[in-house]
Design an enzyme around this catalytic site. Structure first.
Site, short mmCIF file in Angstrom:
data_model
loop_
_atom_site.label_atom_id
_atom_site.label_comp_id
_atom_site.label_asym_id
_atom_site.label_seq_id
_atom_site.Cartn_x
_atom_site.Cartn_y
_atom_site.Cartn_z
CG HIS A 25 145.56 54.49 121.28
ND1 HIS A 25 145.57 53.12 121.40
CD2 HIS A 25 146.32 54.77 120.19
CE1 HIS A 25 146.30 52.59 120.43
NE2 HIS A 25 146.77 53.57 119.68
CD GLU A 26 146.60 58.31 118.64
OE1 GLU A 26 147.85 58.31 118.55
OE2 GLU A 26 145.88 57.47 118.07
CG HIS A 57 151.02 55.98 119.95
ND1 HIS A 57 151.85 54.90 119.76
CD2 HIS A 57 149.79 55.59 119.53
CE1 HIS A 57 151.14 53.89 119.24
NE2 HIS A 57 149.89 54.29 119.10
CD GLU A 63 149.10 50.26 118.62
OE1 GLU A 63 149.81 51.15 118.10
OE2 GLU A 63 147.86 50.30 118.63
#
Lengths: 490, 490
Positions: free
Chosen positions: B255-256, B259, B285
């Site tokens: 997930h990170e 980003h 997101e």
């Protein structure tokens, strides 16, 4: 709000921003991804812009003229702000920009020249740096001595002439001691072997704790060149590991703990004021050196360390604590300042001090610098420099414009010598503590007599108040002669 | 120097300083000594002062009035600087200070109230935050809708009404799918066991590399709540480790990486301009979610992950890749947003969005908030909230004034759904790549079609250009129904 309140509030913000800039530097040397260098330059330049603007803000001049300090600490704060403001305003913006640009360039040229052992590639840009620094010195000196004006950034309230007299008085005894030690019949054995990084770092943490490093206000990371960074509630140390030489890691760590502990030991009421940091580089170095050398390399602490290292590494090639103490303090002939022992280190500094003072005074040209370096090295060390990378090219300092910085290393040793004599008189439990791996009796004496004052008094007043006598090289020289006479059976 | 040059040079410095402030935040959450919190507050406040002063500098207004952009990028830069300048100038200094003070206080009160499961301790200070945020919204809205004015900080160029229509259209299918899945006869087995931190972190690094994380411009550290931080040449990720649940660490990491990769994927010409960062929280997101979910939790990648995890942990309690895929995507009834699966997550967001919109509109009082939360939760999730810590008190957002932030999470899912459909059409090698632990075919499509644009186009234009159609919830809902129907044999 009084004028004094306004001045303090403004300064508080400036100190906080300056602390942020220093933290960025720490980040860059420890954890920053290697691809981020250009971005970090922009960020640092932006911070420098902000800080420069604040440091030369004309309101400071108005506040200084009208501020009414209410006590000794406030008077000293006003004095220090005034000093920094006056200096900041004297440097034309054009010169500051040019210095930043040229030293940034020169550092790269220096690194390349050192790698190629090619001083001629470096000397032209060094000459540019030198002439900008002389211009800066002239702006700062306002008619006074150029070298003294530069020195003030690192060791305020002293002069080049005073330092020269001090160093000249010390040199003969150091040169003689060096010769005796290197000529001694019995030379100590060196520690040899392979010492894994993990174990070295574990021991380094234990050593840092033995010297009272406050891990709730600090941390330890790896860096190419160990340094400490930050103040008040956050002063971090770094170390490095050479797997054939654990003393490198352990004594770098203790050295940096000395620097950080000074910052962390300052009276917390001084945080975010000019009193809230080490008063000079010389006094700073006195703390790192007395931790590393007078305490850390003494017979008591090395006795404890010998047993910890024997356990941690499953035995050493050295089997008794006296031989271990001798190995820790082994003197060998070498060219490199940063690898030097307690005796020769000071001679390295004196060489650089005399050369840089002549450079700034215009008495020595960069064209003649290699020759001057080598001649002086031969005279003091009895050895000819074999190649420029082992001579003039070994240190980064001059390439980045640090003229006036070198002498503070040896001043730190002199101060450490004075403090060590007074501390030993005052703290009977010092060696018994060190022998059980506990430096706190000494650390507490230093905290009480030196560290907590921060910038409250001038550097030499701090040493004088702590020791009851003006700073003097005799205690250092006596200590060195006594220590090395014993180790080398002279 | 043209006026445009002046504007860009000024903005460049502001962007660099803003990046420094963000780096301080990273430091605080990852490496800062725990005793440094007060000092760090002072440092952050000093940076905020500097940034606020720059963002409201009257020269910006003069430059904006006279600047002549030469191309599309410059026009957009002017537009974005104008937006930020207008907003910054509308907030009175008194209100900004009061908001900073109250939210800082409220965050502490919230943490305590959550620990004690005592909403009544929190609601009074939440009410203060709310009324300050309504005041801020009124200042920003300049006669327009209050909620829209707050939303603009996180998801510019959309409105609360548009989001409400979107969410209302999605809710019935999500509620129905949730019921079907939880009522399915066959429920997947969970992964159980003890998974050592070292091994989890090693696998997390492998996963980050599989998704193309650029380690020369980033790094990974531990943090209590994972986040990513920074841009241009330096975007760092964090992760956390729960030794009973390796999916927590691995999917937080992916997930990170989504980003950070967005920030690192932006055209480098946009660095230090308002184009040089993710265009909105929703588009941000969309990248983290499509990395984590549509790619990371798909059958292809989990097949590869199954074999890596089986090796790394010497076998798992799950013995085939289909069951492993089901375990990764297991849906259970729960109260907590951050622990929710891909279906229920959106319902959590919709609940918060509707409540916060009513709070800002003055249609809902904080006194009635617990009751409203619980009633809505029962309606959408079919379960009564058992205690406030599992209801209203679970999220920090409102305590720190983040009203308008929540919907961007679900918008990100909607955008990810649209992008996933287009990416699968355009990249035939997507699943074959993922099946061998290589997400680069998909990552490169996202970089080309989304990431490199940075702030060049409004959020919805980016999605529309990348996918060939306006953003629409159908692809996400189709994807979820297809995926969970297959896994649960509906």
């Amino acid at each position: 709000m009084t004028v004094m309140d306004d001045l303090l509030a403004f300064q508080r913000r400036t100190e906080a921003l300056s602390s942020v800039a220093e933290r960025l530097g720490w980040d860059q040397e420890t954890v920053m991804p290697r691809g981020a260098t250009e971005q970090r330059s922009e960020e640092m330049a932006a911070m420098e812009d902000v800080l420069h603007e604040r440091r030369t803000d004309p309101r400071i001049g108005e506040w200084l003229a009208a501020a009414l300090p209410q006590n000794e600490a406030e008077s000293r704060i006003v004095e220090l702000i005034n000093r920094d403001f006056t200096r900041a305003c004297r440097i034309p913006a054009r010169l500051a920009t040019e210095l930043a640009r040229t030293t940034s360039l020169a550092q790269g040229v220096w690194a390349e020249a050192r790698a190629n052992d090619a001083p001629d590639d470096f000397l032209p840009v060094l000459d540019q740096v030198l002439s900008l620094k002389r211009e800066e010195a002239a702006a700062l000196a306002d008619g006074g001595d150029l070298y003294d004006a530069l020195l003030e950034d690192y060791e305020p309230e002293t002069t080049g002439a005073e330092i020269a007299a001090l160093f000249d008085a010390m040199r003969p005894r150091l040169v003689a001691l060096r010769e005796d030690v290197l000529g001694a019949e019995h030379q100590p054995e060196a520690l040899t072997g392979h010492f894994p990084q993990e174990t070295q770092l574990r021991l380094a943490r234990i050593c840092a704790s033995a010297f009272g490093y406050d891990w709730t206000r600090g941390r330890m990371d790896l860096a190419v060149h160990p340094f400490s960074s930050g103040r008040w509630q956050d002063s971090r140390i770094t170390t490095r590991v050479v797997e054939t030489d654990p003393f490198n890691c352990l004594y770098s760590t203790i050295h940096e703990v000395g620097h950080s502990s000074y910052e962390l030991g300052i009276d917390e009421d001084y945080a975010f004021t000019p009193l809230g940091r080490g008063v000079s580089m010389g006094v700073h170095e006195s703390q790192s050196r007395i931790y590393e050398n007078q305490m850390g390399r003494g017979r008591a602490f090395t006795g404890w360390l010998f047993s910890r290292m024997s356990d941690a590494f499953d035995g050493l090639n050295i089997s008794d604590p006296d031989s271990f103490h001798a190995a820790v303090n082994r003197v060998t002939s070498g060219y490199i300042r940063t690898e030097a022992d307690e005796i020769q280190y000071n001679l390295h500094i004196m060489l650089r001090f005399d050369l840089e003072r002549d450079l700034i005074a215009g008495k020595l040209d960069t064209d003649d610098l290699v020759e001057a370096w080598n001649a002086r090295f031969l005279r003091d060390f009895g050895v000819a420099v074999d190649r420029p990378a082992n001579g003039l090219l070994q240190d980064v300092h001059w390439s980045v414009g640090l003229f006036g910085y070198f002498p503070t290393y040896a001043l730190g040793n002199v101060y450490a010598g004075c403090l060590n004599r007074a501390m030993r008189d005052a703290v009977p439990d010092l060696d018994p503590g060190l022998a059980r791996g506990d430096a706190m009796p000494g650390v507490e004496w230093l905290r009480e007599n030196v560290q907590r004052h921060g910038g409250l008094m001038p550097p030499r007043s701090i040493i004088e108040e702590a020791t009851g006598a003006p700073a003097d090289p005799a205690p250092l020289l006596d200590y060195l002669e006594e220590k090395f006479t014993r180790i080398y059976g002279l």
